[in-house]
Design a protein around this motif. Structure first.
Motif, mmCIF file in Angstrom:
data_model
loop_
_atom_site.group_PDB
_atom_site.id
_atom_site.type_symbol
_atom_site.label_atom_id
_atom_site.label_comp_id
_atom_site.label_asym_id
_atom_site.label_seq_id
_atom_site.Cartn_x
_atom_site.Cartn_y
_atom_site.Cartn_z
ATOM 1 N N ARG A 1 23.254 -6.911 -19.961
ATOM 2 C CA ARG A 1 22.981 -7.828 -18.781
ATOM 3 C C ARG A 1 24.491 -8.504 -18.432
ATOM 4 N NH1 ARG A 1 20.958 -9.430 -14.600
ATOM 5 N NH2 ARG A 1 20.440 -11.511 -14.222
ATOM 6 N N MET A 2 25.327 -8.598 -19.308
ATOM 7 C CA MET A 2 26.627 -9.007 -18.765
ATOM 8 C C MET A 2 27.652 -8.239 -17.794
ATOM 9 S SD MET A 2 27.341 -12.209 -20.115
ATOM 10 C CE MET A 2 28.973 -12.273 -20.363
ATOM 11 N N LYS B 1 29.109 -6.352 -12.196
ATOM 12 C CA LYS B 1 29.126 -5.314 -11.249
ATOM 13 C C LYS B 1 28.515 -5.856 -9.903
ATOM 14 C CE LYS B 1 28.713 -1.048 -14.062
ATOM 15 N NZ LYS B 1 27.709 -0.020 -14.538
ATOM 16 N N GLN B 2 27.767 -6.747 -9.941
ATOM 17 C CA GLN B 2 27.079 -7.585 -8.969
ATOM 18 C C GLN B 2 27.975 -8.376 -8.233
ATOM 19 O OE1 GLN B 2 23.439 -9.162 -10.278
ATOM 20 N NE2 GLN B 2 22.410 -7.124 -10.501
ATOM 21 N N ASN B 3 28.952 -8.912 -8.883
ATOM 22 C CA ASN B 3 29.756 -9.822 -8.512
ATOM 23 C C ASN B 3 31.380 -9.101 -8.207
ATOM 24 O OD1 ASN B 3 28.143 -12.367 -8.095
ATOM 25 N ND2 ASN B 3 27.442 -11.258 -10.142
ATOM 26 N N PRO B 4 31.647 -8.699 -7.138
ATOM 27 C CA PRO B 4 32.887 -8.019 -6.867
ATOM 28 C C PRO B 4 34.145 -9.080 -7.269
ATOM 29 C CG PRO B 4 31.808 -7.664 -5.027
ATOM 30 C CD PRO B 4 30.712 -8.590 -5.867
ATOM 31 N N ALA B 5 33.788 -10.491 -7.428
ATOM 32 C CA ALA B 5 35.105 -11.352 -7.464
ATOM 33 C C ALA B 5 35.428 -11.108 -8.793
ATOM 34 C CB ALA B 5 34.539 -12.871 -7.271
ATOM 35 N N PHE B 6 34.721 -10.676 -9.662
ATOM 36 C CA PHE B 6 35.281 -10.679 -11.143
ATOM 37 C C PHE B 6 36.369 -9.341 -11.478
ATOM 38 C CE2 PHE B 6 31.193 -12.619 -12.544
ATOM 39 C CZ PHE B 6 31.633 -13.782 -13.320
ATOM 40 N N GLY B 7 36.215 -8.600 -10.482
ATOM 41 C CA GLY B 7 37.101 -7.505 -10.685
ATOM 42 C C GLY B 7 38.293 -7.389 -9.847
ATOM 43 N N LEU C 1 35.405 -30.640 -7.505
ATOM 44 C CA LEU C 1 34.857 -29.444 -6.504
ATOM 45 C C LEU C 1 34.887 -29.950 -5.161
ATOM 46 C CD1 LEU C 1 32.152 -27.670 -8.890
ATOM 47 C CD2 LEU C 1 34.697 -27.113 -8.549
ATOM 48 N N SER C 2 35.270 -31.041 -4.820
ATOM 49 C CA SER C 2 34.863 -31.564 -3.543
ATOM 50 C C SER C 2 35.434 -30.708 -2.280
ATOM 51 C CB SER C 2 35.777 -32.939 -3.200
ATOM 52 O OG SER C 2 37.272 -32.908 -3.507
ATOM 53 N N ALA C 3 36.235 -29.732 -2.473
ATOM 54 C CA ALA C 3 36.743 -28.744 -1.419
ATOM 55 C C ALA C 3 35.431 -27.773 -1.140
ATOM 56 C CB ALA C 3 37.736 -27.626 -1.859
ATOM 57 N N PHE C 4 34.250 -27.783 -2.130
ATOM 58 C CA PHE C 4 33.204 -26.958 -1.894
ATOM 59 C C PHE C 4 31.987 -27.902 -1.607
ATOM 60 C CE2 PHE C 4 36.126 -25.062 -4.698
ATOM 61 C CZ PHE C 4 36.431 -23.737 -4.096
ATOM 62 N N GLU C 5 32.217 -29.136 -1.242
ATOM 63 C CA GLU C 5 31.036 -30.183 -0.770
ATOM 64 C C GLU C 5 29.896 -29.260 0.027
ATOM 65 O OE1 GLU C 5 30.587 -34.681 0.928
ATOM 66 O OE2 GLU C 5 32.420 -33.745 0.709
ATOM 67 N N GLY C 6 28.701 -29.615 -0.546
ATOM 68 C CA GLY C 6 27.651 -29.255 0.143
ATOM 69 C C GLY C 6 27.096 -27.659 -0.276
ATOM 70 N N ARG C 7 27.981 -26.988 -1.107
ATOM 71 C CA ARG C 7 27.611 -25.830 -1.800
ATOM 72 C C ARG C 7 26.615 -26.056 -3.058
ATOM 73 N NH1 ARG C 7 31.151 -20.982 -1.125
ATOM 74 N NH2 ARG C 7 32.235 -21.198 0.952
ATOM 75 N N HIS C 8 26.088 -25.189 -3.389
ATOM 76 C CA HIS C 8 24.964 -25.267 -4.629
ATOM 77 C C HIS C 8 25.528 -24.255 -5.635
ATOM 78 C CE1 HIS C 8 21.733 -27.984 -3.488
ATOM 79 N NE2 HIS C 8 22.066 -27.546 -2.082
ATOM 80 N N PRO C 9 25.960 -24.757 -6.912
ATOM 81 C CA PRO C 9 26.061 -23.675 -7.862
ATOM 82 C C PRO C 9 24.801 -23.153 -8.464
ATOM 83 C CG PRO C 9 26.985 -25.808 -8.522
ATOM 84 C CD PRO C 9 26.235 -26.105 -7.400
ATOM 85 N N VAL C 10 24.805 -21.889 -8.456
ATOM 86 C CA VAL C 10 23.604 -20.877 -8.959
ATOM 87 C C VAL C 10 23.922 -20.274 -9.982
ATOM 88 C CG1 VAL C 10 21.928 -19.352 -8.309
ATOM 89 C CG2 VAL C 10 22.688 -20.790 -6.605
ATOM 90 N N GLU C 11 23.390 -20.587 -11.136
ATOM 91 C CA GLU C 11 23.761 -19.758 -12.463
ATOM 92 C C GLU C 11 23.357 -18.334 -12.413
ATOM 93 O OE1 GLU C 11 24.076 -18.641 -16.257
ATOM 94 O OE2 GLU C 11 22.123 -18.816 -15.549
ATOM 95 N N LEU C 12 24.455 -17.470 -12.844
ATOM 96 C CA LEU C 12 24.212 -16.086 -12.512
ATOM 97 C C LEU C 12 23.029 -15.355 -13.562
ATOM 98 C CD1 LEU C 12 27.714 -14.924 -11.741
ATOM 99 C CD2 LEU C 12 25.922 -15.282 -10.189
#
Length: 121
Positions: A10-11, A16-22, A71-82
């Motif tokens: 699962r990890m 693989k679904q999140n290119p930001a990790f690589g 995290l004020s630079a990302f105000e209005g965004r929602h964290p969604v647990e992966l």
């Protein structure tokens, strides 16, 4: 389903679904708790809709730990647990409070909220 092999698969799938990790950039965020490491990974833009911005928060203590993150630079965004797709409360201008279990961690995608007419804010 509760085996280490299943968890590891699962990890790998989430990674693989999140290119930001690589391929993503790494930006460490100041934490109010020295036992908690928080950082952002952001993939370079690839022309597709949306961005790939992942927030990682890690507790290096064996005890539960609270932390406040700016995290004020990302105000209005929602964290969604992966792992479970759970949407956390929206980020505002105040520090974002999280509590992590012993040796716990969160991986969040910071998503923009779609407006009523279908545009992203």
């Amino acid at each position: 389903p509760s085996s280490l092999l299943h968890w590891t698969r699962r990890m790998i799938e989430i990674r693989k679904q999140n290119p930001a990790f690589g391929l993503g950039s790494y930006t460490e965020l100041p934490s109010s708790n020295p036992a908690v490491l928080a950082f952002l990974r952001e993939a370079p833009p690839n022309g597709e809709e949306g961005d790939d911005l992942v927030l990682c928060v890690n507790n290096f203590s064996r005890f539960s730990q609270p932390t406040e993150l700016d995290l004020s630079a990302f105000e209005g965004r929602h964290p969604v647990e992966l792992f479970g797709g759970v949407r956390f409360p929206a980020i505002g201008e105040l520090p974002y409070l999280l509590t992590l279990g012993g040796h716990g961690f969160y991986w969040f995608r910071l998503t923009r909220v779609a407006s009523r007419i279908g545009r992203r804010l």
